[in-house]
Design a protein around this motif. Structure first.
Motif, PDB file in Angstrom:
ATOM      1  N   SER A   1       0.857  -1.293   0.087  1.00 25.63           N
ATOM      2  CA  SER A   1       0.041   0.045   0.021  1.00 25.63           C
ATOM      3  C   SER A   1       0.778   1.353   0.018  1.00 25.63           C
ATOM      4  CB  SER A   1      -1.037  -0.192   1.208  1.00 25.63           C
ATOM      5  OG  SER A   1      -1.799  -1.050   1.245  1.00 25.63           O
ATOM      6  N   ASP A   2       0.281   2.374  -0.646  1.00 22.75           N
ATOM      7  CA  ASP A   2       1.120   3.421  -0.797  1.00 22.75           C
ATOM      8  C   ASP A   2       0.123   4.663  -0.634  1.00 22.75           C
ATOM      9  OD1 ASP A   2       0.438   4.426  -3.106  1.00 22.75           O
ATOM     10  OD2 ASP A   2       1.744   2.869  -4.185  1.00 22.75           O
TER      11      ASP A   2
ATOM     12  N   ARG B   1      -2.258   7.576  -8.775  1.00 21.73           N
ATOM     13  CA  ARG B   1      -1.147   6.725  -9.653  1.00 21.73           C
ATOM     14  C   ARG B   1      -1.508   5.326  -9.850  1.00 21.73           C
ATOM     15  NH1 ARG B   1       4.761   9.561  -8.904  1.00 21.73           N
ATOM     16  NH2 ARG B   1       4.140  11.346  -9.711  1.00 21.73           N
ATOM     17  N   LEU B   2      -2.651   4.757 -10.446  1.00 23.94           N
ATOM     18  CA  LEU B   2      -3.025   3.609 -10.350  1.00 23.94           C
ATOM     19  C   LEU B   2      -2.145   2.588 -11.603  1.00 23.94           C
ATOM     20  CD1 LEU B   2      -6.959   3.934 -10.316  1.00 23.94           C
ATOM     21  CD2 LEU B   2      -5.322   3.350  -8.373  1.00 23.94           C
ATOM     22  N   PRO B   3      -1.844   1.562 -11.463  1.00 21.26           N
ATOM     23  CA  PRO B   3      -1.172   0.646 -12.234  1.00 21.26           C
ATOM     24  C   PRO B   3      -2.371   0.361 -13.335  1.00 21.26           C
ATOM     25  CG  PRO B   3      -1.572  -0.863 -10.506  1.00 21.26           C
ATOM     26  CD  PRO B   3      -2.040   0.700 -10.001  1.00 21.26           C
ATOM     27  N   PRO B   4      -1.589  -0.066 -14.494  1.00 24.40           N
ATOM     28  CA  PRO B   4      -2.769  -0.528 -15.459  1.00 24.40           C
ATOM     29  C   PRO B   4      -3.481  -1.856 -14.933  1.00 24.40           C
ATOM     30  CG  PRO B   4      -0.689  -0.901 -16.236  1.00 24.40           C
ATOM     31  CD  PRO B   4      -0.328  -0.335 -15.051  1.00 24.40           C
ATOM     32  N   SER B   5      -4.492  -2.055 -15.864  1.00 23.35           N
ATOM     33  CA  SER B   5      -5.282  -3.330 -15.456  1.00 23.35           C
ATOM     34  C   SER B   5      -4.485  -4.592 -15.436  1.00 23.35           C
ATOM     35  CB  SER B   5      -6.623  -3.298 -16.346  1.00 23.35           C
ATOM     36  OG  SER B   5      -7.049  -4.435 -16.296  1.00 23.35           O
TER      37      SER B   5
ATOM     38  N   GLY C   1      -4.039  -7.244  -8.482  1.00 25.42           N
ATOM     39  CA  GLY C   1      -4.756  -6.210  -8.786  1.00 25.42           C
ATOM     40  C   GLY C   1      -4.722  -5.099  -7.789  1.00 25.42           C
ATOM     41  N   CYS C   2      -5.350  -3.963  -8.049  1.00 26.03           N
ATOM     42  CA  CYS C   2      -5.170  -2.821  -7.386  1.00 26.03           C
ATOM     43  C   CYS C   2      -6.555  -2.453  -6.724  1.00 26.03           C
ATOM     44  CB  CYS C   2      -4.789  -1.771  -8.160  1.00 26.03           C
ATOM     45  SG  CYS C   2      -4.271  -0.170  -7.398  1.00 26.03           S
ATOM     46  N   GLU C   3      -6.499  -1.797  -5.633  1.00 24.04           N
ATOM     47  CA  GLU C   3      -7.723  -1.375  -4.945  1.00 24.04           C
ATOM     48  C   GLU C   3      -7.569  -0.065  -4.021  1.00 24.04           C
ATOM     49  OE1 GLU C   3      -8.210  -4.620  -1.632  1.00 24.04           O
ATOM     50  OE2 GLU C   3      -9.012  -5.163  -3.773  1.00 24.04           O
ATOM     51  N   GLN C   4      -8.577   0.771  -4.178  1.00 24.83           N
ATOM     52  CA  GLN C   4      -8.357   1.881  -3.203  1.00 24.83           C
ATOM     53  C   GLN C   4      -8.857   1.889  -1.934  1.00 24.83           C
ATOM     54  OE1 GLN C   4      -9.509   5.561  -5.309  1.00 24.83           O
ATOM     55  NE2 GLN C   4      -9.146   6.932  -3.162  1.00 24.83           N
TER      56      GLN C   4
ATOM     57  N   VAL D   1      -1.748  -2.372  -3.955  1.00 22.88           N
ATOM     58  CA  VAL D   1      -1.427  -3.352  -5.104  1.00 22.88           C
ATOM     59  C   VAL D   1      -1.198  -4.634  -4.392  1.00 22.88           C
ATOM     60  CG1 VAL D   1      -0.442  -3.673  -7.178  1.00 22.88           C
ATOM     61  CG2 VAL D   1      -0.627  -1.259  -6.480  1.00 22.88           C
ATOM     62  N   TRP D   2      -2.035  -5.676  -5.035  1.00 26.37           N
ATOM     63  CA  TRP D   2      -1.888  -7.015  -4.422  1.00 26.37           C
ATOM     64  C   TRP D   2      -1.679  -8.166  -5.403  1.00 26.37           C
ATOM     65  CZ3 TRP D   2      -5.412 -10.583  -6.389  1.00 26.37           C
ATOM     66  CH2 TRP D   2      -6.314  -9.907  -6.931  1.00 26.37           C
ATOM     67  N   ALA D   3      -1.047  -9.127  -4.870  1.00 23.63           N
ATOM     68  CA  ALA D   3      -0.960 -10.215  -5.962  1.00 23.63           C
ATOM     69  C   ALA D   3      -0.850 -11.670  -4.963  1.00 23.63           C
ATOM     70  CB  ALA D   3       0.721 -10.237  -6.516  1.00 23.63           C
ATOM     71  N   GLU D   4      -1.408 -12.462  -5.662  1.00 25.47           N
ATOM     72  CA  GLU D   4      -1.356 -13.698  -4.914  1.00 25.47           C
ATOM     73  C   GLU D   4      -0.677 -14.892  -5.903  1.00 25.47           C
ATOM     74  OE1 GLU D   4      -5.766 -13.182  -3.070  1.00 25.47           O
ATOM     75  OE2 GLU D   4      -5.791 -14.380  -4.759  1.00 25.47           O
ATOM     76  N   VAL D   5      -0.100 -15.878  -5.221  1.00 27.40           N
ATOM     77  CA  VAL D   5       0.913 -16.766  -5.856  1.00 27.40           C
ATOM     78  C   VAL D   5       0.163 -18.168  -5.233  1.00 27.40           C
ATOM     79  CG1 VAL D   5       2.951 -18.027  -5.920  1.00 27.40           C
ATOM     80  CG2 VAL D   5       2.719 -15.548  -5.871  1.00 27.40           C
ATOM     81  N   ASP D   6      -0.704 -18.911  -6.017  1.00 30.56           N
ATOM     82  CA  ASP D   6      -1.027 -20.225  -5.465  1.00 30.56           C
ATOM     83  C   ASP D   6      -0.114 -21.361  -5.367  1.00 30.56           C
ATOM     84  OD1 ASP D   6      -3.698 -19.236  -6.257  1.00 30.56           O
ATOM     85  OD2 ASP D   6      -3.840 -20.448  -7.924  1.00 30.56           O
ATOM     86  N   ARG D   7      -0.526 -22.011  -4.029  1.00 33.64           N
ATOM     87  CA  ARG D   7       0.511 -22.898  -3.672  1.00 33.64           C
ATOM     88  C   ARG D   7       0.519 -24.306  -4.158  1.00 33.64           C
ATOM     89  NH1 ARG D   7      -0.067 -22.752   2.774  1.00 33.64           N
ATOM     90  NH2 ARG D   7       1.770 -24.230   2.642  1.00 33.64           N
ATOM     91  N   CYS D   8      -0.434 -24.496  -5.091  1.00 34.77           N
ATOM     92  CA  CYS D   8      -0.446 -25.761  -5.907  1.00 34.77           C
ATOM     93  C   CYS D   8       0.340 -25.707  -7.114  1.00 34.77           C
ATOM     94  CB  CYS D   8      -1.942 -25.963  -6.290  1.00 34.77           C
ATOM     95  SG  CYS D   8      -3.062 -25.721  -4.985  1.00 34.77           S
TER      96      CYS D   8
END
Length: 119
Positions: A63-64, A69-73, A101-104, A112-119
């Motif tokens: 978070s900032d 200043r949003l990243p592209p989709s 993705g990104c959320e306000q 800005v968040w990112a998920e990495v699957d464990r499988c």
């Protein structure tokens, strides 16, 4: 520092630093933290890093204080010109993360968040 914190926390939670999930989460963290420090910085304020781990995935959130200043989709991260020396960070995030993705969060903070699957 953010990379090392994520690597150590995931190891404390039972994921070795050599696991694919840890390596991907560390790479994602490096890019999101660099973007926050470079593009999301407001004088006197820093970024925030959050990490969570579920049975399904590791989630990195940065978070900032620059919601303007949003990243592209995530559906279409923009590739920089071939001659550019920067601008590939979100392409790396897109390659390593299963979802991002990104959320306000508030009027003054974006995440800005990112998920990495464990499988």
């Amino acid at each position: 520092m953010a990379r090392l914190l994520v690597e150590q926390q995931l190891e404390d939670w039972g994921l070795p630093h050599t696991s694919p999930v840890t390596r991907a989460a560390v790479a994602v963290t490096a890019e999101l933290a660099a973007n926050a420090a470079t593009h999301g910085r407001t004088p006197g304020r820093d970024f925030e890093l959050r990490l969570s781990l579920t049975a399904a995935h590791a989630r990195v959130e940065v978070s900032d204080t620059r919601p303007d200043r949003l990243p592209p989709s995530p559906d279409a991260p923009l590739a920089p010109p071939d001659t550019a020396t920067t601008g590939r960070g979100l392409l790396l995030v897109d390659a390593f993360a299963t979802r991002w993705g990104c959320e306000q969060r508030t009027q003054l903070v974006k995440t800005v968040w990112a998920e990495v699957d464990r499988c």
